[in-house]
Design a protein around this motif. Structure first.
Motif, PDB file in Angstrom:
ATOM      1  N   ASP A 357       0.831  -1.210   0.000  1.00  3.80           N
ATOM      2  CA  ASP A 357       0.000   0.000   0.000  1.00  3.80           C
ATOM      3  C   ASP A 357       0.866   1.260   0.000  1.00  3.80           C
ATOM      4  O   ASP A 357       0.563   2.227  -0.694  1.00  3.80           O
ATOM      5  N   VAL A 358       1.944   1.222   0.790  1.00  2.00           N
ATOM      6  CA  VAL A 358       2.838   2.386   0.837  1.00  2.00           C
ATOM      7  C   VAL A 358       3.452   2.635  -0.535  1.00  2.00           C
ATOM      8  O   VAL A 358       3.466   3.770  -1.036  1.00  2.00           O
ATOM      9  N   VAL A 359       3.940   1.563  -1.153  1.00  7.05           N
ATOM     10  CA  VAL A 359       4.579   1.718  -2.463  1.00  7.05           C
ATOM     11  C   VAL A 359       3.564   2.216  -3.488  1.00  7.05           C
ATOM     12  O   VAL A 359       3.872   3.067  -4.335  1.00  7.05           O
ATOM     13  N   ALA A 360       2.340   1.716  -3.381  1.00  9.06           N
ATOM     14  CA  ALA A 360       1.296   2.168  -4.309  1.00  9.06           C
ATOM     15  C   ALA A 360       1.055   3.670  -4.151  1.00  9.06           C
ATOM     16  O   ALA A 360       0.956   4.404  -5.141  1.00  9.06           O
ATOM     17  N   ASP A 361       1.011   4.121  -2.911  1.00  4.97           N
ATOM     18  CA  ASP A 361       0.820   5.556  -2.675  1.00  4.97           C
ATOM     19  C   ASP A 361       1.961   6.367  -3.274  1.00  4.97           C
ATOM     20  O   ASP A 361       1.739   7.411  -3.899  1.00  4.97           O
ATOM     21  N   LEU A 362       3.189   5.880  -3.079  1.00  5.62           N
ATOM     22  CA  LEU A 362       4.350   6.604  -3.609  1.00  5.62           C
ATOM     23  C   LEU A 362       4.305   6.651  -5.127  1.00  5.62           C
ATOM     24  O   LEU A 362       4.590   7.687  -5.738  1.00  5.62           O
ATOM     25  N   ALA A 363       3.921   5.527  -5.734  1.00  8.43           N
ATOM     26  CA  ALA A 363       3.854   5.495  -7.194  1.00  8.43           C
ATOM     27  C   ALA A 363       2.828   6.503  -7.688  1.00  8.43           C
ATOM     28  O   ALA A 363       3.046   7.216  -8.667  1.00  8.43           O
ATOM     29  N   GLU A 364       1.709   6.536  -7.002  1.00  7.98           N
ATOM     30  CA  GLU A 364       0.640   7.426  -7.429  1.00  7.98           C
ATOM     31  C   GLU A 364       1.076   8.891  -7.325  1.00  7.98           C
ATOM     32  O   GLU A 364       0.819   9.690  -8.216  1.00  7.98           O
ATOM     33  N   ARG A 365       1.749   9.199  -6.238  1.00  3.98           N
ATOM     34  CA  ARG A 365       2.082  10.601  -6.004  1.00  3.98           C
ATOM     35  C   ARG A 365       3.375  11.032  -6.688  1.00  3.98           C
ATOM     36  O   ARG A 365       3.503  12.188  -7.085  1.00  3.98           O
ATOM     37  N   TYR A 366       4.340  10.132  -6.804  1.00 12.63           N
ATOM     38  CA  TYR A 366       5.670  10.569  -7.228  1.00 12.63           C
ATOM     39  C   TYR A 366       6.192   9.875  -8.486  1.00 12.63           C
ATOM     40  O   TYR A 366       7.299  10.145  -8.914  1.00 12.63           O
ATOM     41  N   SER A 367       5.418   8.945  -9.066  1.00 15.02           N
ATOM     42  CA  SER A 367       5.964   8.239 -10.233  1.00 15.02           C
ATOM     43  C   SER A 367       4.915   8.067 -11.324  1.00 15.02           C
ATOM     44  O   SER A 367       4.901   7.058 -12.030  1.00 15.02           O
ATOM     45  N   PHE A 368       4.064   9.062 -11.469  1.00 16.05           N
ATOM     46  CA  PHE A 368       3.056   9.038 -12.537  1.00 16.05           C
ATOM     47  C   PHE A 368       2.235   7.748 -12.500  1.00 16.05           C
ATOM     48  O   PHE A 368       1.886   7.196 -13.546  1.00 16.05           O
TER      49      PHE A 368
END
Lengths: 552, 424
Positions: A357-368
């Motif tokens: 979930d954390v990685v998903a959030d980071l992808a959404e916010r910081y990796s398009f």
């Protein structure tokens, strides 16, 4: 990334319904386990030591945040709160119940995912460079063609009951991060004399009990004929591949036994028949698929820089992470970030639902909204602005995902081994854990530099031990577990298969043996710039052998 | 035009039943027609027997037997809508004369007629289909009501009927009773005279066998009496008496369960296996193993009979590419369902060599592989696996109905291959 249209959605839904029916027939006893086995395998469902294992396809290793959140949800709801990322860029769950599998597949279908052809004797998920579409050294983005291959190979009526499984890997970059020479078919982007891009086709590579390096069967196949060429290879393999012995059934054995020239002759004869036929790929279709993989809307970040040397002084852990876990991006001011799933003492490739979930959030916010799974069992945020690196790092620290060890000695590829796998002869995860403890000190890892250790719990080589700079193979000997060490393997474009250095070791002696090898390397290397594999190539096995076994 | 469900008989009964039929055939004098019918109506199938009559030139004889045995026996007449007016009149004449109490006309399905024969001229272009919708189809639900039925067929009528027994066990496990099997032309005429039976109005005009008006013509002196039916066409039966391909159901063979799935139903398989005794020059309806064919190619090519070819995994269909058209069926062997070589063979046969006749899968044919087989060109299956048989009959194959990759040589419908789809 690729988005399903109605056709794709209907296809996956149809397949889900088909498999749900098969599961119900198995549960009712209408299907015997013998009859059910190939059906469940075609849907990624294995029967392991303790439970069923469900392997889910991550096509060419690409995920969106929504998809990763769904995987986290599945881990939480149907499994024991974690998933395991594999060397084929897929994810597998180790504890699903058979009766839940149709529901899991329905959940997956809702986010355009499935488990089709993640096992069985069919064409598996096409793997590729985890930095595809982002890497600075890329010639062409392999993902559009990978997607086309995914579609062409999905439930192919002729190639669903092959002699053995079949794996295709492709890379769009001259620096091979997808180990294409160790796949049944490897595709390397190429440019011909006329300046057109196409593919070098390598065939007959593989690991397992008979490791082979792929052989070049065609140095240039243009996009429009690629499917016809692949189908030609598949047909030759389906018709002539050995079926008398499952250990000799991969195409590498066919190519090895018949000789490349014979196979090439058969493939070219077949290709001559079907070339220009119905499989001819219109450039409009390639263009159409390519639009799905258009670069995201990068902003002008050219001015942002990060001073790694400075950061290393004020925050050494962050400095190491910057040093090891970033890959050069084609867009100025951006980087691709490797999220290590190799914490010291952890099970390589495992991630908890919370971490996902954390990685998903980071992808959404910081990796398009984009994510990748690597064949080295890590995750990647492909497009992170340099200005966001610190924020991303801090979030990873909080989630226990901030190890700055990508490509280092503790970034170990490791199969599930005897702890999970029905085929394994020996445990492998505990060996990886012990080695990471041994080399836990960051300074020590930095001193060693690039060194790939790969561990398999049996001869089937899911942990790629043949292509580890140091490979470790668990074998069963007289009722106990013994570990053979190989040296000199390399999965990159300088492909080589590791060589067994001598008699095996007991489990508890393995970390010390690795340490002796490492010490020998450090003592004998020309300079800190000479990596372990370079030093091994220069020195040969003698000094390493002597370090392990004394003078002969 | 739906196919009827096939009745499944427990295997244990088959042999006993077949033996019973054989015994019945031995119980009667060849000419003891009334004895045959009485036995059938009273003992073999009491209350479960019906008569089908064309009310044609010779029908009076059989119906006279019926009147003697049981005038209330159900008699069905196929009112195809294409009969001579004389025939329709004759139905009434015989009913009155013989005192038949239970005569029914069977009509074709109006929806089928509207769909397949709106102009009423199908008989001209496709007489087989015309017979099918006007005779075979309407009769099927009726035959399903009975365990057996009585026909007026006779051995002398055609060469194919030359082996007709009194009692047949049909492939759907019904009993056909043929009391007149051994009657010759002259016996029929004599019987009519002896019993003063009224003649069909057209008989005197030279019609010896009378069916529907468009497909019936006058027979010349010395001609086969049925020669006037479908004259000029290679057609001798309308279909209601087919077991397979016009053959008479053999009492022993018919008891076997059908395993050949074709055109949506299990049907009797005209083919049997090649054996050590089989002769290349004289074999018929056998699947010749590919190596045997190659070893005796000349003899097989000179053989005039229908033959099939058996291709096993590992055999190269390229070796017989030029001879494929010689075969009326190609059987591709699946020794185990996981051996996928047959899929490649089928695609080569159907697509590369454009072979258009029957391509059948034999061996380990299971429901989960059938959709793949069909896409590779198989149009017939030999199926013994019980759940697979049930799935086929109930039309519930586990199939993904849309597919990504084209496998044919020609265009496939839009929506079935990725590179014809449009970006949305």
């Amino acid at each position: 990334m690729y988005r399903y249209d109605e056709f794709d959605a209907a296809f996956v839904a149809g397949r889900g319904a088909q498999f749900a029916d098969q599961v119900n027939r198995r549960l009712s006893g209408e299907l015997s386990e013998d009859q059910f086995r190939p059906l469940r395998l075609m849907n990624g469902l294995y029967l392991q030591l303790h439970a069923y294992m469900l392997r889910i396809a991550v096509p060419y290793g690409t995920l969106s945040s929504r998809q990763l959140r769904k995987l986290a949800h599945i881990a939480r709801t149907y499994d024991r709160g974690y998933g395991h990322f594999t060397t084929r860029q897929n994810i597998q769950f180790n504890w699903p119940k058979l009766k839940d599998v149709p529901a899991i597949l329905a959940e997956l279908a809702s986010v355009e995912m499935h488990s089709i052809q993640t096992s069985g004797n069919c064409i598996r998920n096409t793997t590729t460079d985890q930095f595809a579409g982002a890497a600075a050294d890329e010639i062409i983005d392999p993902r559009p063609v990978a997607e086309i291959i995914r579609q062409w190979s999905s439930l192919h009526p002729e190639f669903t009951y092959l002699p053995r499984k079949f794996k295709i890997a492709m890379t769009g970059s001259p620096n091979d991060r997808a180990a294409i020479r160790f796949h049944d078919i490897g595709l390397q982007a190429a440019v011909n004399a006329a300046g057109e891009t196409g593919w070098e086709v390598w065939v007959g590579g593989g690991l397992g009990r008979t490791p082979m390096i792929g052989k070049l069967i065609n140095s240039f196949v243009p996009n429009e004929h690629l499917l016809a060429y692949l189908e030609s290879i598949m047909r030759v393999y389906n018709r002539y591949g050995r079926r008398d012995n499952k250990y000799k059934a991969r195409i590498k054995i066919l190519v090895h036994e018949e000789g490349l020239e014979t196979i090439k002759g058969q493939v070219e004869a077949e290709f001559a028949e079907i070339r220009g036929g119905i499989l001819t790929l219109p450039s409009e279709e390639v263009d159409r698929i390519t639009t799905y993989f258009a670069p995201p809307a990068f902003t002008d970040q050219a001015g942002s820089k990060v001073d790694v040397a400075y950061q290393s002084i004020i925050d050494p852990a962050y400095g190491r992470w910057l040093d090891n876990n970033l890959n050069a991006h084609r867009e100025p001011g951006y980087a691709s970030v490797t999220i290590s799933l190799k914490p010291v003492g952890g099970a390589p490739g495992d991630a908890t639902d919370v971490q996902m979930d954390v990685v998903a959030d980071l992808a959404e916010r910081y990796s398009f909204d984009e994510l990748r799974v690597t064949h080295e069992q890590n995750l990647v945020l492909p497009h992170v602005a340099v200005a966001d690196l610190r924020t991303v790092y801090d979030a990873l620290v909080a989630a226990g995902l901030a190890d700055g060890n990508a490509g280092m000695i503790t970034d170990i590829i490791c199969c599930p081994g005897l702890d999970f796998c029905a085929l394994a002869n020996a445990r492998s995860i505990p060996i990886a854990q012990e080695i990471t403890h041994k080399f836990a000190a960051p300074e020590r890892q930095a001193e060693i530099g690039d060194l790939k250790i790969k561990i398999s719990g049996c001869i089937n080589a899911c942990g790629h031990h043949h292509v580890g700079h140091i490979g470790i193979l668990g074998v069963e000997k007289k009722g106990g577990e013994l570990y053979q060490i190989t040296l000199g393997g390399d999965a990159s474009e300088q492909a080589s298969v590791g060589k067994i250095i001598g008699p095996g070791f007991e489990a508890d002696a393995v970390p010390d043996a690795i340490e002796k090898l490492v010490d020998t390397y450090i003592a004998k290397r020309h300079s800190v710039d000479e990596t372990f594999i370079q030093a091994y190539r220069r020195l040969g096995e003698a000094p390493f052998k002597e370090a392990l076994y004394g003078t002969a | 035009m739906e196919q009827p469900k096939q009745v499944q008989v427990p295997a244990g009964h088959d042999k006993l039943r077949a033996l019973g039929i054989l015994a019945l055939n031995g119980m009667f004098d060849e000419m003891d027609a009334v004895g045959v019918l009485r036995q059938a109506a009273a003992d073999v199938l009491p209350g479960d027997l019906a008569v089908v009559s064309s009310f044609g030139a010779d029908s009076a004889v059989l119906l006279h037997l019926v009147a003697q045995v049981d005038p209330s026996l159900p008699v069905y007449f196929l009112e195809t809508g294409k009969h001579f007016q004389e025939t329709l009149d004759y139905v009434e004449t015989l009913k009155q004369h013989l005192g038949l109490l239970n005569v029914h006309a069977i009509h074709p399905n109006q929806a089928d007629l509207a769909r397949f024969d709106p102009a009423g001229t199908l008989w001209e272009t496709d007489p087989d289909s015309c017979c099918h919708i006007r005779k075979t189809e309407p009769l099927e639900p009726i035959t399903e009501l009975y365990g057996g039925w009585v026909t007026g067929r006779k051995r002398f009528q055609t060469r194919e009927r030359g082996v007709l027994p009194h009692f047949e066990l049909t492939s759907d496990d019904r009993i056909k009773v043929n009391p007149l099997a051994y009657f010759h032309d002259s016996d029929v005429n004599q019987y009519k005279i002896d019993h003063g039976l009224p003649e069909h109005p057209l008989f005197a005009k030279g019609y010896k066998s009378i069916g529907c008006a468009p497909c019936t013509s006058v027979v010349a002196e010395g001609e086969d009496p049925r020669a006037g039916r479908w004259r000029g066409l290679d057609k001798k039966e309308c279909g209601i008496h087919f077991d397979f391909n016009g053959a008479i159901a053999s009492p022993m063979m018919a008891a076997k369960r059908h395993t050949l799935w074709k055109d949506g139903t299990f049907i009797a398989d005209p083919f049997h296996d090649w054996t050590d005794e089989s002769e290349p020059a004289t074999a018929r309806y056998q699947h010749v193993p590919l190596p045997v064919f190659l070893a005796h190619r000349e003899a097989f090519l000179a053989n005039p009979h229908p033959l099939g070819l058996l291709v096993a995994p590992g055999e190269s269909v390229e070796d017989v590419a030029d001879d494929l058209e010689r075969f009326s069926s190609i059987a591709i062997k699946f020794p185990g369902f996981a051996d996928g070589r047959g899929y490649s063979t089928a695609r080569l046969v159907s697509q590369r060599y454009q072979y258009a006749n029957e391509i059948r899968a034999v061996g380990d044919v299971l429901q989960d592989q059938i959709p793949l087989m069909r896409r590779c060109g198989f149009n017939a299956l030999v199926v013994t696996h019980e759940p697979t048989r049930a799935a086929l009959i109930e039309n519930r194959l586990p199939e993904v109905a849309i597919f990504y990759q084209p496998v044919g040589t020609a265009e496939v419908p839009i929506g079935t291959r990725p590179f014809l789809r449009r970006a949305s």
